[in-house]
Design a protein around this motif. Structure first.
Motif, short mmCIF file in Angstrom:
data_model
loop_
_atom_site.label_atom_id
_atom_site.label_comp_id
_atom_site.label_asym_id
_atom_site.label_seq_id
_atom_site.Cartn_x
_atom_site.Cartn_y
_atom_site.Cartn_z
N GLU A 1 70.54 -39.83 101.19
CA GLU A 1 71.80 -40.53 100.86
C GLU A 1 72.99 -39.56 100.86
N VAL A 2 72.75 -38.33 100.37
CA VAL A 2 73.83 -37.33 100.36
C VAL A 2 74.25 -37.01 101.80
N VAL A 3 73.26 -36.82 102.68
CA VAL A 3 73.57 -36.51 104.09
C VAL A 3 74.35 -37.66 104.73
N LYS A 4 73.91 -38.90 104.46
CA LYS A 4 74.62 -40.08 105.00
C LYS A 4 76.09 -40.04 104.60
N CYS A 5 76.30 -39.77 103.32
CA CYS A 5 77.64 -39.79 102.74
C CYS A 5 78.52 -38.70 103.36
N ILE A 6 77.93 -37.52 103.59
CA ILE A 6 78.69 -36.41 104.20
C ILE A 6 78.95 -36.69 105.68
N SER A 7 77.95 -37.25 106.36
CA SER A 7 78.07 -37.47 107.81
C SER A 7 79.13 -38.50 108.16
N ARG A 8 79.36 -39.45 107.26
CA ARG A 8 80.42 -40.44 107.52
C ARG A 8 81.76 -39.71 107.68
N GLU A 9 81.98 -38.65 106.89
CA GLU A 9 83.25 -37.93 106.96
C GLU A 9 83.20 -36.80 108.00
N PHE A 10 82.05 -36.14 108.08
CA PHE A 10 81.90 -34.99 108.98
C PHE A 10 80.68 -35.21 109.88
N PRO A 11 80.85 -35.92 111.00
CA PRO A 11 79.70 -36.24 111.84
C PRO A 11 79.01 -35.01 112.43
N GLY A 12 79.69 -33.83 112.39
CA GLY A 12 79.09 -32.62 112.95
C GLY A 12 78.13 -31.89 112.02
N ALA A 13 77.96 -32.40 110.80
CA ALA A 13 77.04 -31.74 109.85
C ALA A 13 75.61 -31.84 110.36
N ILE A 14 74.92 -30.71 110.50
CA ILE A 14 73.53 -30.70 110.97
C ILE A 14 72.62 -30.37 109.80
N PRO A 15 71.97 -31.40 109.21
CA PRO A 15 71.15 -31.13 108.02
C PRO A 15 69.92 -30.29 108.35
N ILE A 16 69.66 -29.30 107.53
CA ILE A 16 68.51 -28.41 107.72
C ILE A 16 67.76 -28.30 106.40
N ARG A 17 66.45 -28.55 106.44
CA ARG A 17 65.63 -28.26 105.26
C ARG A 17 64.85 -26.98 105.57
N PRO A 18 65.14 -25.89 104.87
CA PRO A 18 64.58 -24.59 105.24
C PRO A 18 63.06 -24.60 105.25
N LYS A 19 62.47 -23.84 106.20
CA LYS A 19 61.02 -23.70 106.26
C LYS A 19 60.56 -22.44 105.55
N VAL A 20 61.50 -21.54 105.26
CA VAL A 20 61.15 -20.31 104.53
C VAL A 20 61.85 -20.31 103.17
N GLU A 21 61.34 -19.46 102.27
CA GLU A 21 61.92 -19.45 100.92
C GLU A 21 63.20 -18.60 100.88
N PRO A 22 64.03 -18.77 99.83
CA PRO A 22 65.31 -18.05 99.75
C PRO A 22 65.16 -16.52 99.80
N ALA A 23 64.05 -15.97 99.26
CA ALA A 23 63.89 -14.51 99.31
C ALA A 23 63.79 -14.02 100.75
N VAL A 24 63.18 -14.84 101.62
CA VAL A 24 63.14 -14.50 103.04
C VAL A 24 64.55 -14.58 103.62
N GLY A 25 65.31 -15.57 103.17
CA GLY A 25 66.72 -15.67 103.56
C GLY A 25 67.47 -14.39 103.19
N ALA A 26 67.22 -13.90 101.97
CA ALA A 26 67.88 -12.67 101.51
C ALA A 26 67.46 -11.49 102.39
N ALA A 27 66.16 -11.41 102.73
CA ALA A 27 65.67 -10.31 103.58
C ALA A 27 66.32 -10.39 104.96
N LEU A 28 66.45 -11.62 105.50
CA LEU A 28 67.08 -11.78 106.81
C LEU A 28 68.56 -11.39 106.77
N LEU A 29 69.22 -11.70 105.64
CA LEU A 29 70.62 -11.29 105.46
C LEU A 29 70.73 -9.77 105.50
#
Lengths: 343, 343
Positions: A306-334
């Protein structure tokens, strides 16, 4: 200084192995995760699975919750543990990204950088970020671009433009208006039970369902239950009860979830607008990373959808992503990205 | 038992003076007041001023805040102090009314009655009430009839019918929906500042006025300020800033106060309706006692006056009363009334 350079924590360190490594840390209010990755050139897109050398877990490292000394010690232990598991030493470390909750102001960041500086040789690159930044990177595989929405016990929206500007919304706790969070949803459900009980609000099946879950017999016992331990996570744990009442058609529960969707979408919209992530025509594409228990798509009443629907109505370019790795991996990649770009 | 019957606290007690007395106590979260009055027949209306023999003050006696032992000791000290000042002894006491915050359930009441029982001879009549009941009695001069609305740091509405039925609304704290309170008003103002800052809400002069009051330079510093000490009273102390911003025409501040008026009126309406205080035609008269800093009529934006207006539209028989005596006197009058009726 001595305590950190020669203390017992680092006593395991073997002779130099020659392999260069990166550390990524995600420090939340319940646990701290540290990931150790090798410094190697990687393909684009990144290999799947990623070359992770070791993973270590410790307790809370939010300095606001446990105090500075305990936070430092936890961070040092978890990094030592990850290095030990990967067979590396501190002298092999090239970059560390510590993404930790409770970093709200440049002074927080500088204080934590100073601790880290004490733990590592001078040439190690150090990055300290709000934990939301690691969550964003876990969805974009280390690229700081787009917007992340986290909704678990608390909520925050955090965004970056490709040229390095950043903005956030919410993330200040319920006293300061984070009403879309798991805590916010559950607190409103508890309020609704009290209001129905004392005649200020409509009847709701939240009453019987919440009382049964908490093993209480009357709504006036909720006062004692709440003040016995008003921790946010304990209250937020009632979110599934609210969702199941909404799925069963309860109007009060439905209204609470709908309001939460509006609040969460509003945080993202505020960040996207301030950064101009959507471009001048409001239809540029950008990653929208969705993280946290409240947004998990495992229910008929799917808050995240529902949140994505609500955002997409205003910003159709939003590409929703549900991460496959955990945030610590995100930090390591950063840390890896920054190191590869800067060396 | 010995500690209470022969302990140092009661060491002052002189020989019996013969004069019978009553004690009334108002135990709040910041202080505890004890009033000692003589048992005499009084005219109707009551004499003005009332025959008060002594007044004593001590610290917090809310068992939820300070623990049972500290609460007991505070109560015992303040009663001993009032008796000593009035030249009376425990054996002169005929009735005690203890009105204390944190009494939300019959088990709370019974536990406190048990402590009191230990402190006094068996023939002394003991009454334990929620502190809202003393506030009602301070406006009705000891008669349990009508509805009291308290709005200070917290808020509660509490009512009694002439035949002894009672009902309450709110009084459960902000987590459980007391949004009309001083804390509620101030927390919403703080939220509004954060929301304006991060782009989720309209600009408001609350920002400059609250930051100036708190000696902060940026809204993001409010996060640290709030979590350094989230005590309700510290946050509620910002209510005058909200009122002055509303008086200066700020729309956000006006909306917060208007919502607070609706919430406070709703608590009263819920109690009045459940008890049928307004009669079947909704126009019977009943006392509406108004207590607490939020309702004080010292401002152009008069929250109390707006609440009364809102209630009177639905219940024209509501007779607003601003008490001339303090709640501890109300408690003493309650004890006196009960004692005179029962002996």
């Amino acid at each position: 200084m001595k305590r950190y350079r020669n203390g017992q924590i680092w006593g395991f360190e073997p002779a130099e192995s020659g392999r260069e490594v990166i550390l990524g840390l995600d420090g939340g209010t319940t646990s701290t995760v540290c990931i150790c990755m090798p410094v190697i050139s990687m393909s684009d897109p990144l290999p799947d699975p990623l070359p992770v050398l070791a993973r270590a877990v410790a307790g809370c490292s939010n300095h606001n919750s446990v105090g500075e000394n305990a936070a430092r010690e936890t961070l040092e232990h978890v990094m030592a543990d990850a290095l030990s598991k990967s067979g590396s030493t501190r002298s092999a470390v090239r970059a560390v990204c510590l993404a930790v909750s409770g970093v709200n102001h440049p002074t927080d960041q500088q204080r934590i950088l100073n601790w880290l500086r004490d733990m590592f040789p001078e040439n190690v690159r150090l990055y300290v970020r709000n934990d939301a930044v690691a969550a964003l990177a876990s969805g974009t595989m280390g690229k700081l671009h787009g917007c992340v929405l986290i909704a678990g016990t608390g909520t925050i929206a955090y965004g970056f433009t490709e040229d390095g500007r950043e903005a956030r919304a919410a993330g200040a706790g319920p006293i300061l208006g984070d009403w879309g969070s798991g805590y916010g949803i559950a607190a409103q459900a508890l309020s609704a039970v009290i209001r129905a009980y004392d005649g200020r609000g409509p009847d709701t099946v939240l009453t019987t369902n919440i009382l049964r879950t908490l093993h209480l017999s009357s709504p006036d016992e909720l006062i004692g239950w709440t003040y016995a331990d008003p921790s946010w996570a304990r209250i937020a744990a009632l979110v599934p009860v609210v969702v199941s009442c909404a799925e069963a058609g309860d109007e009060v529960a439905n209204k609470i979830l709908q309001d939460s969707v509006q609040e969460l979408a509003l945080s993202v919209k505020a960040v996207v607008q301030r950064l101009g992530l959507c471009g001048e025509e409001a239809n540029d594409s950008f990653p929208l990373v969705m993280v946290g228990g409240v947004l998990e798509a495992n229910k008929r009443w799917d808050i995240g959808r529902e949140v994505v629907k609500c955002i997409s109505r205003e910003f159709p370019g939003a590409i929703p992503i549900r991460p496959k790795v955990e945030p610590a991996v995100g930090a390591a990649l950063l840390a890896w990205n920054s190191f590869m770009n800067e060396r």
